[in-house]
Design a protein around this motif. Sequence first.
Motif, short mmCIF file in Angstrom:
data_model
loop_
_atom_site.label_atom_id
_atom_site.label_comp_id
_atom_site.label_asym_id
_atom_site.label_seq_id
_atom_site.Cartn_x
_atom_site.Cartn_y
_atom_site.Cartn_z
N PRO A 118 0.87 -1.26 0.14
CA PRO A 118 0.12 0.00 0.14
C PRO A 118 0.91 1.25 -0.03
N GLU A 119 0.14 2.44 -0.25
CA GLU A 119 1.05 3.54 -0.29
C GLU A 119 1.82 3.75 1.19
N ASN A 120 1.19 3.62 2.16
CA ASN A 120 1.74 3.63 3.42
C ASN A 120 1.75 2.36 4.25
N PRO A 121 2.61 1.47 4.16
CA PRO A 121 2.64 0.21 4.58
C PRO A 121 2.58 0.16 5.92
N TYR A 122 1.99 -0.68 6.83
CA TYR A 122 2.36 -0.76 8.26
C TYR A 122 3.69 -1.11 8.83
N VAL A 123 4.29 -0.01 9.65
CA VAL A 123 5.63 -0.47 9.85
C VAL A 123 5.49 -0.94 11.25
N VAL A 124 6.15 -2.25 11.56
CA VAL A 124 6.04 -2.79 12.87
C VAL A 124 6.44 -2.14 13.85
N PRO A 125 5.99 -1.78 14.87
CA PRO A 125 6.71 -0.87 15.79
C PRO A 125 7.18 -1.34 17.02
N HIS A 126 7.39 -2.78 17.14
CA HIS A 126 8.08 -3.32 18.43
C HIS A 126 9.52 -2.79 18.72
N ARG A 127 9.81 -2.30 19.77
CA ARG A 127 11.32 -1.79 19.89
C ARG A 127 12.15 -3.01 20.24
N TRP A 128 11.59 -4.29 20.51
CA TRP A 128 12.54 -5.22 20.59
C TRP A 128 13.22 -5.88 19.10
N TRP A 129 12.41 -5.21 18.34
CA TRP A 129 12.97 -5.74 16.72
C TRP A 129 14.52 -5.54 16.53
N LYS A 130 14.91 -6.37 15.63
CA LYS A 130 16.08 -6.22 15.11
C LYS A 130 16.15 -6.74 13.72
N PRO A 131 16.74 -5.93 12.85
CA PRO A 131 16.81 -6.33 11.29
C PRO A 131 16.88 -7.82 11.17
N GLY A 132 16.17 -8.40 10.33
CA GLY A 132 16.24 -9.87 9.98
C GLY A 132 16.88 -10.49 8.69
N LYS A 133 16.72 -11.69 8.69
CA LYS A 133 17.39 -12.37 7.48
C LYS A 133 16.08 -12.92 6.73
N TYR A 134 16.13 -13.02 5.44
CA TYR A 134 15.01 -13.97 4.75
C TYR A 134 15.36 -15.32 4.68
N GLY A 135 14.18 -16.23 4.54
CA GLY A 135 14.64 -17.68 4.45
C GLY A 135 14.11 -18.30 5.61
N GLY A 136 14.03 -19.73 5.34
CA GLY A 136 13.83 -20.94 6.14
C GLY A 136 12.38 -21.29 6.51
N ASN A 137 12.13 -22.08 7.26
CA ASN A 137 11.05 -22.66 7.46
C ASN A 137 10.47 -22.95 8.91
N LEU A 138 9.63 -22.53 9.58
CA LEU A 138 9.41 -22.42 10.89
C LEU A 138 8.33 -23.53 11.25
N VAL A 139 8.47 -24.68 12.02
CA VAL A 139 7.60 -25.74 12.39
C VAL A 139 7.02 -25.51 13.82
N VAL A 140 5.76 -25.37 13.68
CA VAL A 140 4.89 -25.23 14.81
C VAL A 140 3.71 -26.24 14.87
N PRO A 141 3.61 -26.79 16.19
CA PRO A 141 2.44 -27.64 16.42
C PRO A 141 1.30 -27.22 16.66
N SER A 142 0.06 -27.95 16.33
CA SER A 142 -1.25 -27.71 16.55
C SER A 142 -1.89 -28.83 17.05
N SER A 143 -2.95 -28.72 17.74
CA SER A 143 -3.83 -29.90 18.33
C SER A 143 -4.67 -30.45 17.40
N SER A 144 -4.82 -29.56 16.17
CA SER A 144 -5.89 -30.14 15.11
C SER A 144 -5.58 -29.17 13.85
N SER A 145 -6.47 -29.61 12.86
CA SER A 145 -6.15 -29.21 11.50
C SER A 145 -6.90 -27.85 11.36
N ASN A 146 -7.89 -27.77 12.10
CA ASN A 146 -8.91 -26.79 12.11
C ASN A 146 -8.79 -26.00 13.27
N ASP A 147 -7.95 -26.19 14.18
CA ASP A 147 -7.89 -25.30 15.41
C ASP A 147 -7.93 -23.73 15.25
#
Length: 706
Positions: free
Chosen positions: A87-116
């Motif tokens: 968008p013309e003015n994107p939302y800039v994530v405002p958290h103060r603990w932010w550090k500039p990150g690197k792109y890439g990778g996969n994150l594996v997260v568990p869930s108790s069901s498919s439609n949880d």
Amino acid sequence: MAENTALDRRTFLYGAAATAALTMLAACSSDSGSGGQAPSQQAPTTEAETKGSETDPLPRPSSFQEAPSLAAQVEAGELPPVEERLPENPYVVPHRWWKPGKYGGNLVVPSSSSNDPAIKEYMYGHSLLRFLNDSRDIGPGLVESWESNEDATEWTLHFRKGLKWSDGHPWSTEDIMFWWEDMVLNEEHTELPPDEARSGKGTLMTMKAIDEVTLVLTFDAPAPLTDVRLAGYVNRGNGATWMEPKHYLKQFHPKYNPNVSKDWATADGEFEAKRDFSQNPECPTMTGWRLKSYQEGRQAVWERNPYYWCVDREGRQLPYIDTLTIRVVDDPEVVRLQIQEGKLDYVHGPFVGLGLGDISGFKRTEERSGMRVLLWDGGSGTGSMFFFNYDYKDARMRELFREPKFRQALSLAVNRADIQKQVYFTTGEPTTGTLSPKSIEYHVNDEGKEMYRRWRDAYVGPDPERAKALLDEIGVREGPDGKRRHPDGGDLTIRLDYPATAGAGDRTKNEHLKRDWEAIGLKVTLNPVPPESHNSQWAAGLIATQTAWEVSNAHNHLAQPAWLVPIEPQRWAPLHGQFYSLRGTPQEKEQLDLDPYERTPPRVEPDPDGPIAALWKLYDQSKVEPDEMKRHQLVWEMIKIHIEHGPFFMGTVGNTPQLVLAHRDLRNVPTREQLASGGLVNPWQHPTPAVYDPEIYFWENPEEHS
């Protein structure tokens, strides 16, 4: 967030192991390190700079960047440039603990069901407004700016220009009007208007799209909490959806496609299946990741959304991580094993039944698993709680349940210190039971702080002698066998009902209640209830007690008031709540000649001189009061009723920590010290971890986590 405490004790032997766990709890909660985030001259560095989130929107970056995989698609002509996707003015994530990150990778997260529904708690992308700083502040979301008139009867929402769905189609206010007119107001569809769509009088607002990015909400009475309620939950998640991709879904709607089958609006109809972006990869979304593949009962893979409307401070489009894999693991024991074997990357404990009793095992295997143990404040006002059904159908027991001194006596008899030690490992604070201690009404001034203290400590005990005296006062005296009897002289048994699926912590707490109440002469039995019938039986007044919930809320008492005021049929006065929910409808005046328990649905009017009528009156005043300080004062008056005539619900230990685990290579996962008030995990209304934007999580070494 989860209403069951779900603490597993098989992995933790109390005694010497408890001492070790307490040491580890202290170590986890005091860990204020950065976790090895990549350094940057533009990133915050001091403690003040890394705590909480900016409240004013951050400036638009001068240029934008994107993930290498998207840049390659742009180069190949498969995607427009990143500047055209944002968008013309994107939302800039405002958290103060932010550090500039690197792109890439996969994150594996568990869930108790498919439609949880908890899956959507990782993504804040559809929300009009957002909670910041553990709900203390409200920030922009899809809505860039907003304002109301002086009496809060009209709200104007200005959306970001240039927003796009994940398939590249332009987003507009048409997508909200489609939801409102063709679903909410369509009597054939089951979508109901959310609370934020009603005025203080209970009547529906009117909605008008001025143009593609401007929406006006008009109420017939002040609606001062509109922005608070728009910030809550995860839209298109576990709250009201507030929007649907009209360009995609209209092909499944009979208004736009006459060939659609007549069952389109049912839960099993095609329309409902197609609109679920967490199970249908074709459905466009506004979240940071979009669904790529879905395997029922196994896993779902989400890929980065090339049109996501959020960036970091340096103009890099989020998310940093390429893919999110949601792995279905329905057994907490299997979750524990997979954590210890290093097969998971990020685990939000409440979603999968993990608790404080698991810390010892995870710390022992930390080197092998690579998982760091974090603790965020839960924010609960009760911990594992208990309360009586104020509207229990058995008139003989209902008379006791409605007697304040009976409830006060049973609250005073409970040794909460024992529960705090055995279930919560000495964390949190013993409490009679309040709403979340993080609520704004308790922090606005000294009067608010004192009101919280008074409610928390009102009947906290343990004081078995005072409990016995109160029971004697109301005629619940000991018989010849040493057991206390009903005031009518008959036998008295307190039945502790709870869902059969209640967590180990709830069951342990119930054993403590039984022990402590029997110590003052009461006969107590434990009664597990099949979970599939529990809610309907409770609403009909057929279940005596509830002993496996907790009270949480976000921001303030009035944004989620059902524990404070009976307004629906699942809390402490279900038939009163049902009556309130039908006020202003034709049903309100129907069946009044019938017994309240024979009405459809069962419902009862309050005693005009009783505490519920007084609570309703104050709540109705608060809904139309535009002055925030006056609303706080009305809440304090309601709390006084809870203190004098309550407790209507009873807590054990408030604001205990919740367990979060993150791989040691995963960055930008905040510690408790970096969060504005230590975290606020428990309320669904405060969608955690979505509020902390997992889209800014990144791998220090993404090539090793692909």
